[in-house]
Scaffold this motif. Structure first.
Motif, PDB file in Angstrom:
ATOM      1  N   ARG A  75      50.104  -9.433 -33.285  1.00 11.48           N
ATOM      2  CA  ARG A  75      50.718  -9.071 -34.574  1.00 11.48           C
ATOM      3  C   ARG A  75      50.108  -7.777 -35.109  1.00 11.48           C
ATOM      4  O   ARG A  75      50.805  -6.937 -35.689  1.00 11.48           O
ATOM      5  N   GLY A  76      48.791  -7.633 -34.903  1.00 15.33           N
ATOM      6  CA  GLY A  76      48.110  -6.412 -35.331  1.00 15.33           C
ATOM      7  C   GLY A  76      48.620  -5.189 -34.581  1.00 15.33           C
ATOM      8  O   GLY A  76      48.774  -4.105 -35.178  1.00 15.33           O
ATOM      9  N   LEU A  77      48.899  -5.351 -33.282  1.00 17.77           N
ATOM     10  CA  LEU A  77      49.436  -4.241 -32.499  1.00 17.77           C
ATOM     11  C   LEU A  77      50.803  -3.807 -33.023  1.00 17.77           C
ATOM     12  O   LEU A  77      51.104  -2.605 -33.104  1.00 17.77           O
ATOM     13  N   MET A  78      51.623  -4.762 -33.381  1.00 12.92           N
ATOM     14  CA  MET A  78      52.938  -4.436 -33.930  1.00 12.92           C
ATOM     15  C   MET A  78      52.801  -3.636 -35.219  1.00 12.92           C
ATOM     16  O   MET A  78      53.480  -2.621 -35.410  1.00 12.92           O
ATOM     17  N   SER A  79      51.899  -4.097 -36.088  1.00 11.25           N
ATOM     18  CA  SER A  79      51.687  -3.404 -37.372  1.00 11.25           C
ATOM     19  C   SER A  79      51.115  -2.009 -37.158  1.00 11.25           C
ATOM     20  O   SER A  79      51.552  -1.035 -37.788  1.00 11.25           O
ATOM     21  N   GLU A  80      50.134  -1.908 -36.257  1.00  9.73           N
ATOM     22  CA  GLU A  80      49.513  -0.610 -35.975  1.00  9.73           C
ATOM     23  C   GLU A  80      50.522   0.386 -35.438  1.00  9.73           C
ATOM     24  O   GLU A  80      50.509   1.569 -35.793  1.00  9.73           O
ATOM     25  N   SER A  81      51.406  -0.094 -34.575  1.00  9.35           N
ATOM     26  CA  SER A  81      52.401   0.792 -33.996  1.00  9.35           C
ATOM     27  C   SER A  81      53.289   1.404 -35.070  1.00  9.35           C
ATOM     28  O   SER A  81      53.607   2.600 -35.035  1.00  9.35           O
ATOM     29  N   ILE A  82      53.675   0.594 -36.056  1.00  7.36           N
ATOM     30  CA  ILE A  82      54.530   1.090 -37.136  1.00  7.36           C
ATOM     31  C   ILE A  82      53.754   2.034 -38.048  1.00  7.36           C
ATOM     32  O   ILE A  82      54.244   3.109 -38.424  1.00  7.36           O
ATOM     33  N   GLU A  83      52.518   1.643 -38.384  1.00  8.07           N
ATOM     34  CA  GLU A  83      51.713   2.458 -39.293  1.00  8.07           C
ATOM     35  C   GLU A  83      51.360   3.819 -38.687  1.00  8.07           C
ATOM     36  O   GLU A  83      51.438   4.848 -39.357  1.00  8.07           O
ATOM     37  N   LYS A  84      50.990   3.811 -37.405  1.00  5.73           N
ATOM     38  CA  LYS A  84      50.575   5.054 -36.743  1.00  5.73           C
ATOM     39  C   LYS A  84      51.749   5.817 -36.137  1.00  5.73           C
ATOM     40  O   LYS A  84      51.589   6.957 -35.697  1.00  5.73           O
ATOM     41  N   ARG A  85      52.929   5.155 -36.097  1.00  4.33           N
ATOM     42  CA  ARG A  85      54.114   5.755 -35.483  1.00  4.33           C
ATOM     43  C   ARG A  85      53.866   6.092 -34.009  1.00  4.33           C
ATOM     44  O   ARG A  85      54.342   7.083 -33.488  1.00  4.33           O
TER      45      ARG A  85
END
Length: 385
Positions: A37-47
């Motif tokens: 779940r953290g990877l999904m969020s990081e991907s969106i935040e960092k683009r």
């Protein structure tokens, strides 16, 4: 592993109890799910795209965890796509899987009897990753939040699977996926046996960082007991039945917290309790234990399917000679095989045992037979007097 969700309504309740695919009752792996779940969020935040690797021995529950990841992504309205190994070196294939979650070419094998003619590059490679098909594929990924899933990835290391030309194509595609920029979110999850990272590294792909590598081991005892109890109740057993704890105790003595073994016994539980209307009898338990034991043996035989009798006897002799040790270093294993069949053959045999998951390398870089009962079975089945 299921590629699609079945949209049609079944006429009767069905229960999936096979080794692969989504588990009916999934417990444990909370750290892995939290990290995903953290990877999904990081991907969106960092683009930026993210990648992770799930490694583990056969039957440890990799595919079931993949299904949990896919469900998490679907709940977040992500596009979820399973891809083939061929997608790693053919952008046309990759595009088909991403666009439609299917491929017009379904000839890729899941065993050693591969059709090697499909391994030829199917597009004209251009330098600096300027191939129009690859550009089209990347644009399609950027359109929606996307999870790509590749299972059984260790197969890419099978001798002869990837030729020099395909390896170059694969490096281009891997580089594009690794550096992919997306405002929507992009995660690539790869799963395979314990040697998968090493296989990719030998091919020149080192895209997985330590924090994004999940080395799966056995489930914890709490998860194991929860799964068994839910299956007993689901199969008709009463939650307040005084025999439940005894059944669970006897079964867990045989399952070793190993996902495949738990599945074998839950399948037997379901069949037996449906016959007895949920009554937990002594005779019923004996039948469940016998059926589960038989399934374990079939699993072990399957794991050794690619080895002849002499090779099985060698690994058995090695284990018998080192009966006081749980873990072994690489040199000790190779030296034993070398003394019996010569250096080159011994090294090849060691690599095959690792490749097929009979030998598993743990986080301390030691090797072991991953399931205690499999080790005992190997010694008893192929031990020489």
């Amino acid at each position: 592993m299921a590629l699609f969700k079945n949209k049609s309504k079944p006429t009767k309740t069905t229960y999936h109890t096979s080794e692969r695919g989504k588990a009916k009752f999934f417990h444990g792996r909370e750290e892995e799910k939290k990290h995903f779940r953290g990877l999904m969020s990081e991907s969106i935040e960092k683009r930026e795209g993210e990648a992770c690797l799930i490694q583990g021995s056969p039957g440890v529950g990799k595919s079931a965890l993949l299904e949990e990841f896919k469900e998490i992504a679907r709940n977040q309205k992500w596009r979820v796509r399973r891809i083939s190994i061929k997608s790693l070196y053919d952008p046309n294939e990759l595009y088909l899987w991403i666009k439609n979650n299917t491929s017009k070419d379904v000839s890729e094998g899941f065993h050693l009897g591969l059709n090697f003619h499909i391994l030829k590059g199917s597009y004209e490679r251009k330098t600096n990753s300027k191939n129009p098909n690859l550009i089209k594929t990347i644009k399609e990924i950027r359109r929606k939040p996307t999870l790509l899933v590749l299972d059984e990835a260790q197969r890419i290391g099978i001798k002869g699977y990837i030729n020099d030309s395909n390896r170059e194509y694969m490096l281009d595609i891997a580089n594009e996926l690794h550096n992919l920029q997306s405002n929507k979110g992009f995660v690539f999850v790869v799963a395979g046996l314990g040697n998968t990272k090493s296989v990719f590294k030998k091919l020149g792909i080192s895209r997985f960082t330590g924090k994004n590598i999940f080395n799966l081991g056995a489930l914890d005892k709490k998860a194991e007991k929860s799964i068994l109890k839910k299956w007993i109740i689901e199969s008709g057993g009463k939650e307040n039945d005084e025999n439940i704890e005894f059944w669970i105790k006897k079964i867990t003595e045989e399952t070793h917290c190993w996902a495949h073994h738990i599945t074998s016994y839950t399948s037997a539980i379901f069949k037996e309790l449906k016959k007895t209307n949920g009554k937990l009898t002594t005779v019923g338990l004996e039948k469940v234990l016998a059926s589960g034991s038989d399934s374990k043996k079939k699993f072990y035989i399957q794991r050794l399917d690619e080895f002849d009798k002499r090779e099985c006897q060698l690994i058995s002799s090695f284990l018998k000679k080192n009966k006081d040790f749980i873990f072994f270093d690489k040199e000790k294993i190779i030296d034993f095989f070398k003394d019996n069949v010569g250096f080159d053959a011994g090294l090849e045999l060691y690599e095959r045992f690792v490749q097929d998951g009979v030998l598993h390398r743990n986080e301390n870089k030691d090797y072991m037979i991953p399931i205690p009962s499999m080790r005992t079975w190997l010694i008893n089945q192929f031990g020489q007097n």
